[in-house]
Design an enzyme around this catalytic site. Sequence first.
Site, PDB file in Angstrom:
ATOM      1  N   PRO A 157       0.838  -1.207   0.000  1.00  0.00           N
ATOM      2  CA  PRO A 157       0.000   0.000   0.000  1.00  0.00           C
ATOM      3  C   PRO A 157       0.867   1.248   0.000  1.00  0.00           C
ATOM      4  O   PRO A 157       1.846   1.341   0.744  1.00  0.00           O
ATOM      5  CB  PRO A 157      -0.793  -0.143   1.303  1.00  0.00           C
ATOM      6  CG  PRO A 157      -0.792  -1.604   1.605  1.00  0.00           C
ATOM      7  CD  PRO A 157       0.528  -2.117   1.108  1.00  0.00           C
ATOM      8  N   GLU A 158       0.502   2.205  -0.846  1.00  0.00           N
ATOM      9  CA  GLU A 158       1.244   3.452  -0.928  1.00  0.00           C
ATOM     10  C   GLU A 158       0.512   4.532  -0.137  1.00  0.00           C
ATOM     11  O   GLU A 158      -0.507   4.264   0.507  1.00  0.00           O
ATOM     12  CB  GLU A 158       1.454   3.840  -2.394  1.00  0.00           C
ATOM     13  CG  GLU A 158       2.263   2.796  -3.156  1.00  0.00           C
ATOM     14  CD  GLU A 158       2.600   3.212  -4.588  1.00  0.00           C
ATOM     15  OE1 GLU A 158       2.503   4.412  -4.898  1.00  0.00           O
ATOM     16  OE2 GLU A 158       2.960   2.335  -5.386  1.00  0.00           O
ATOM     17  N   ARG A 196      22.095  15.807  -8.018  1.00  0.00           N
ATOM     18  CA  ARG A 196      21.892  14.349  -7.956  1.00  0.00           C
ATOM     19  C   ARG A 196      21.946  13.732  -9.356  1.00  0.00           C
ATOM     20  O   ARG A 196      21.250  14.168 -10.265  1.00  0.00           O
ATOM     21  CB  ARG A 196      20.557  14.013  -7.290  1.00  0.00           C
ATOM     22  CG  ARG A 196      20.529  14.356  -5.818  1.00  0.00           C
ATOM     23  CD  ARG A 196      19.292  13.810  -5.109  1.00  0.00           C
ATOM     24  NE  ARG A 196      19.349  14.135  -3.687  1.00  0.00           N
ATOM     25  CZ  ARG A 196      19.928  13.387  -2.774  1.00  0.00           C
ATOM     26  NH1 ARG A 196      20.494  12.238  -3.124  1.00  0.00           N
ATOM     27  NH2 ARG A 196      19.957  13.762  -1.496  1.00  0.00           N
TER      28      ARG A 196
END
Length: 277
Positions: A2-3, A156
């Site tokens: 589940p997010e 990044r």
Amino acid sequence: MPELPEVETIMRGFRDAFEGHRISHVSVNRPDLRWPFPADLREKLEGRRVLSFRRRAKYILMRLEGGWSMLLHLGMSGRLTIGRAGTNATPPAHEHLVLETDSGARAGLVDPRRFGSVDLVRTDGEEDHRLLAHLGLEPLSDTMTSPALASLFRGRRTPVKSALLDQKLIAGLGNIYVCEALFRCGIHPERQAGTLTAIETHALSEAIPQILEQAIASGGSSLRDYVQADGTKGGFQDLHLVYGREGEPCPNCGDTSPIQRITQSGRSTFFCPTCQK
């Protein structure tokens, strides 16, 4: 797993049934999940009134009288079912924890794979808990701004999708909603995070909370194990534009550019090779 939208949906169902009521009974049906249940879980919960609920990333925190919070993580396949006490003659299989209130509400934690976890933490020390201390900004909070996102991405070289999934940068985002956000913003998932323009970063900072709010309003995405607290399926899976749609026409380009799937860090990524640059 589940997010964020699924966890938020479950937390709201839990809150509606338990907030303001006193926990009258706790059943712990096995010694552990991913880690052992706290030895004093029943002692700390029974007889205490539930004051409020909070979600942090993919964790649910239930705050109680006496300054304690119960921390809940659903793991890979866990689900929380909310109902009425005494209505189930036969408890569901793999139901490892049951909470009941003086108003007759019942919550059962079902976790076949036992990757979930339950812990106790002092409410005033929630942010220092070992599972929460190193989490990044909340994507549904006021901290999700274009400058904040730009600062996280600056320099990044990791793929932007990997950066968005890094829980130390942004807490709670998962595979489904990152794929959807990158598609809406026209950003290729393999782009280095540090190469995003100010316009692209701003678009992401707006698209992420919009998609999450839409998913919450739809009850989350039901793909495998996830259901809402009342046992019904979510509906956002029907609104996915790219996730799980490999080979289907791009919603923008049509048949000329079908959705593709690649693997990044062991996870499937869905995107349009034409729209996303």
